[in-house]
Design a protein around this motif. Structure first.
Motif, PDB file in Angstrom:
ATOM      1  N   ASN A  13      15.285  15.085   5.539  1.00  0.00           N
ATOM      2  CA  ASN A  13      15.339  14.486   4.811  1.00  0.00           C
ATOM      3  C   ASN A  13      14.860  13.095   5.393  1.00  0.00           C
ATOM      4  O   ASN A  13      15.114  11.665   5.136  1.00  0.00           O
ATOM      5  CB  ASN A  13      16.913  13.387   4.911  1.00  0.00           C
ATOM      6  CG  ASN A  13      16.474  12.869   2.880  1.00  0.00           C
ATOM      7  OD1 ASN A  13      15.617  13.042   2.237  1.00  0.00           O
ATOM      8  ND2 ASN A  13      17.448  11.501   2.722  1.00  0.00           N
ATOM      9  N   ILE A  14      13.301  13.306   6.040  1.00  0.00           N
ATOM     10  CA  ILE A  14      12.218  12.387   6.488  1.00  0.00           C
ATOM     11  C   ILE A  14      10.786  13.457   5.936  1.00  0.00           C
ATOM     12  O   ILE A  14      10.780  14.218   5.224  1.00  0.00           O
ATOM     13  CB  ILE A  14      12.623  12.319   8.065  1.00  0.00           C
ATOM     14  CG1 ILE A  14      12.388  13.483   8.612  1.00  0.00           C
ATOM     15  CG2 ILE A  14      13.614  11.184   8.293  1.00  0.00           C
ATOM     16  CD1 ILE A  14      12.292  13.269  10.478  1.00  0.00           C
ATOM     17  N   MET A  15       9.531  12.498   6.435  1.00  0.00           N
ATOM     18  CA  MET A  15       8.573  12.846   5.933  1.00  0.00           C
ATOM     19  C   MET A  15       8.305  13.644   7.520  1.00  0.00           C
ATOM     20  O   MET A  15       8.080  14.398   7.504  1.00  0.00           O
ATOM     21  CB  MET A  15       7.664  11.195   5.480  1.00  0.00           C
ATOM     22  CG  MET A  15       8.017  10.801   4.261  1.00  0.00           C
ATOM     23  SD  MET A  15       6.680   9.052   4.241  1.00  0.00           S
ATOM     24  CE  MET A  15       7.202   7.976   5.351  1.00  0.00           C
ATOM     25  N   GLY A  16       7.985  12.931   8.870  1.00  0.00           N
ATOM     26  CA  GLY A  16       8.534  13.599   9.530  1.00  0.00           C
ATOM     27  C   GLY A  16       6.976  14.862  10.044  1.00  0.00           C
ATOM     28  O   GLY A  16       6.014  14.595   8.581  1.00  0.00           O
ATOM     29  N   LEU A  17       7.334  15.516  10.624  1.00  0.00           N
ATOM     30  CA  LEU A  17       5.869  16.996  10.131  1.00  0.00           C
ATOM     31  C   LEU A  17       6.119  17.556   9.176  1.00  0.00           C
ATOM     32  O   LEU A  17       5.274  18.656   8.533  1.00  0.00           O
ATOM     33  CB  LEU A  17       7.056  17.902  11.203  1.00  0.00           C
ATOM     34  CG  LEU A  17       5.733  17.118  13.417  1.00  0.00           C
ATOM     35  CD1 LEU A  17       5.983  18.693  14.018  1.00  0.00           C
ATOM     36  CD2 LEU A  17       4.951  16.856  12.736  1.00  0.00           C
ATOM     37  N   GLY A  18       7.055  17.379   8.143  1.00  0.00           N
ATOM     38  CA  GLY A  18       7.375  18.543   6.744  1.00  0.00           C
ATOM     39  C   GLY A  18       6.630  18.142   6.235  1.00  0.00           C
ATOM     40  O   GLY A  18       6.266  18.748   5.153  1.00  0.00           O
ATOM     41  N   GLU A  19       6.388  16.795   6.119  1.00  0.00           N
ATOM     42  CA  GLU A  19       5.046  15.630   4.992  1.00  0.00           C
ATOM     43  C   GLU A  19       3.520  15.943   5.161  1.00  0.00           C
ATOM     44  O   GLU A  19       3.085  16.511   4.152  1.00  0.00           O
ATOM     45  CB  GLU A  19       5.487  14.542   5.135  1.00  0.00           C
ATOM     46  CG  GLU A  19       4.747  13.917   4.167  1.00  0.00           C
ATOM     47  CD  GLU A  19       5.771  13.602   2.825  1.00  0.00           C
ATOM     48  OE1 GLU A  19       5.572  12.661   1.888  1.00  0.00           O
ATOM     49  OE2 GLU A  19       6.829  14.136   3.230  1.00  0.00           O
ATOM     50  N   THR A  20       4.136  17.013   6.232  1.00  0.00           N
ATOM     51  CA  THR A  20       2.323  17.524   6.895  1.00  0.00           C
ATOM     52  C   THR A  20       2.154  18.737   5.377  1.00  0.00           C
ATOM     53  O   THR A  20       1.016  19.171   5.071  1.00  0.00           O
ATOM     54  CB  THR A  20       1.842  18.206   7.589  1.00  0.00           C
ATOM     55  OG1 THR A  20       2.963  19.394   8.072  1.00  0.00           O
ATOM     56  CG2 THR A  20       1.467  17.024   8.708  1.00  0.00           C
ATOM     57  N   LEU A  21       3.042  19.632   5.355  1.00  0.00           N
ATOM     58  CA  LEU A  21       3.347  21.002   4.706  1.00  0.00           C
ATOM     59  C   LEU A  21       3.588  20.124   3.104  1.00  0.00           C
ATOM     60  O   LEU A  21       2.856  21.319   1.924  1.00  0.00           O
ATOM     61  CB  LEU A  21       4.390  21.541   5.370  1.00  0.00           C
ATOM     62  CG  LEU A  21       4.283  22.558   6.138  1.00  0.00           C
ATOM     63  CD1 LEU A  21       5.319  23.270   6.431  1.00  0.00           C
ATOM     64  CD2 LEU A  21       2.973  22.977   6.373  1.00  0.00           C
ATOM     65  N   ARG A  22       3.931  18.903   2.487  1.00  0.00           N
ATOM     66  CA  ARG A  22       4.379  19.266   1.159  1.00  0.00           C
ATOM     67  C   ARG A  22       3.530  18.464   0.485  1.00  0.00           C
ATOM     68  O   ARG A  22       2.935  18.190  -0.242  1.00  0.00           O
ATOM     69  CB  ARG A  22       5.404  17.991   1.562  1.00  0.00           C
ATOM     70  CG  ARG A  22       6.722  18.190   1.828  1.00  0.00           C
ATOM     71  CD  ARG A  22       7.526  16.837   1.857  1.00  0.00           C
ATOM     72  NE  ARG A  22       8.820  17.797   2.545  1.00  0.00           N
ATOM     73  CZ  ARG A  22       9.565  16.661   3.294  1.00  0.00           C
ATOM     74  NH1 ARG A  22       9.238  15.187   4.285  1.00  0.00           N
ATOM     75  NH2 ARG A  22      10.877  17.092   3.723  1.00  0.00           N
ATOM     76  N   PHE A  23       2.583  17.763   1.598  1.00  0.00           N
ATOM     77  CA  PHE A  23       0.877  17.452   1.228  1.00  0.00           C
ATOM     78  C   PHE A  23      -0.236  18.395   0.886  1.00  0.00           C
ATOM     79  O   PHE A  23      -0.745  17.871   0.363  1.00  0.00           O
ATOM     80  CB  PHE A  23       0.015  16.526   2.649  1.00  0.00           C
ATOM     81  CG  PHE A  23       0.824  14.405   2.246  1.00  0.00           C
ATOM     82  CD1 PHE A  23       2.133  13.770   2.113  1.00  0.00           C
ATOM     83  CD2 PHE A  23      -0.242  13.813   2.043  1.00  0.00           C
ATOM     84  CE1 PHE A  23       1.897  12.571   1.614  1.00  0.00           C
ATOM     85  CE2 PHE A  23      -0.295  12.673   1.729  1.00  0.00           C
ATOM     86  CZ  PHE A  23       0.904  12.364   1.908  1.00  0.00           C
ATOM     87  N   MET A  24      -0.079  19.415   2.508  1.00  0.00           N
ATOM     88  CA  MET A  24      -0.989  20.456   1.732  1.00  0.00           C
ATOM     89  C   MET A  24      -0.479  21.618   0.515  1.00  0.00           C
ATOM     90  O   MET A  24      -1.579  21.610  -0.192  1.00  0.00           O
ATOM     91  CB  MET A  24      -0.810  21.402   3.229  1.00  0.00           C
ATOM     92  CG  MET A  24      -1.633  20.941   4.223  1.00  0.00           C
ATOM     93  SD  MET A  24      -3.573  20.705   3.762  1.00  0.00           S
ATOM     94  CE  MET A  24      -4.108  22.461   3.801  1.00  0.00           C
ATOM     95  N   LEU A  25       0.835  21.631   0.319  1.00  0.00           N
ATOM     96  CA  LEU A  25       1.066  22.442  -1.086  1.00  0.00           C
ATOM     97  C   LEU A  25       0.010  21.529  -2.273  1.00  0.00           C
ATOM     98  O   LEU A  25      -0.352  22.432  -2.831  1.00  0.00           O
ATOM     99  CB  LEU A  25       2.449  22.429  -0.592  1.00  0.00           C
ATOM    100  CG  LEU A  25       3.196  24.182  -0.052  1.00  0.00           C
ATOM    101  CD1 LEU A  25       4.199  23.567   0.045  1.00  0.00           C
ATOM    102  CD2 LEU A  25       2.283  25.398   0.059  1.00  0.00           C
ATOM    103  N   SER A  26       1.243  20.200  -1.999  1.00  0.00           N
ATOM    104  CA  SER A  26       0.814  19.532  -3.387  1.00  0.00           C
ATOM    105  C   SER A  26      -0.496  19.443  -3.942  1.00  0.00           C
ATOM    106  O   SER A  26      -1.057  19.247  -4.990  1.00  0.00           O
ATOM    107  CB  SER A  26       1.422  17.460  -3.299  1.00  0.00           C
ATOM    108  OG  SER A  26       3.032  17.792  -3.335  1.00  0.00           O
TER     109      SER A  26
END
Length: 207
Positions: A13-26
């Motif tokens: 439940n953080i941005m971290g490295l997961g945010e990279t994939l959230r950005f790409m998918l979005s």
């Protein structure tokens, strides 16, 4: 896999490295389940042993698990035309990403150091020397070329912008406040359709 009908991203439940994939998918306009493991004990006890190599993020596409953040971002970049038009352009993107990975590794050594005395000792080198060394180079590249590679938007821009909040937290400074060209890139990436929508609706976390 090409249709990507059902997508689930598992991360903390953080941005971290997961945010990279959230950005790409979005950016790609893909709907996805943003599954967040709420606590570290829950991760260790209930999820870690189920991961391919015991790490996150994990991307499940139509029920099949995939891992390794940069490999996934590169693959998604190819899917949406952000991985370069030829091998030379792909190389330039990879060089920038690998350089950023060097920076990331340097910061992680400091941030996750549990030896407080050693942390104080290495802080000047990491925070006062290595951090500006890398950030000034990235800032100057953007100033000269508007983007990080090939003078145009690539998955490298999206990847690095996605983790700026994470890195600002680790180096204890607002990267975008001090480096105006990095800030400008962040603002342009955040304004992209899909990413803009994600940033407006994403859960608010410190990092």
């Amino acid at each position: 896999m090409s249709d990507m009908k059902e997508i689930k991203l598992t991360y903390f439940n953080i941005m971290g490295l997961g945010e990279t994939l959230r950005f790409m998918l979005s950016y790609m306009g893909k709907e996805f389940e943003d599954f967040r493991i709420p606590t570290f004990p829950e991760w260790v006890n209930n999820y870690k042993k189920k991961m391919p190599f015991g790490k996150l993020p994990l991307l499940e596409i139509d029920g099949k698990p995939y891992h390794q953040t940069m490999a996934l971002c590169r693959w998604l970049g190819k899917k949406c035309g952000l991985a370069g038009d030829n091998d030379d352009e792909a190389l330039e993107i990879d060089m920038l990403i690998e350089s950023f990975s060097d920076f990331r590794s340097t910061v992680w050594v400091y941030f996750y150091n549990s030896d407080e005395e050693n942390k104080k000792k290495i802080r000047p080198r990491i925070i006062e020397s290595m951090t500006p060394f890398y950030l000034e180079k990235f800032d100057n590249i953007i100033k000269e070329n508007k983007f990080l590679a090939n003078g145009k938007l690539s998955w490298a821009d999206i990847y690095i912008v996605a983790v700026l909040g994470y890195f600002s937290f680790m180096v204890e400074m607002d990267i975008c406040e001090k480096y105006e060209n990095i800030r400008d890139l962040r603002d342009r990436v955040h304004a992209l359709p899909g990413i803009k929508e994600w940033v407006e609706k994403r859960p608010q976390t410190h990092w």
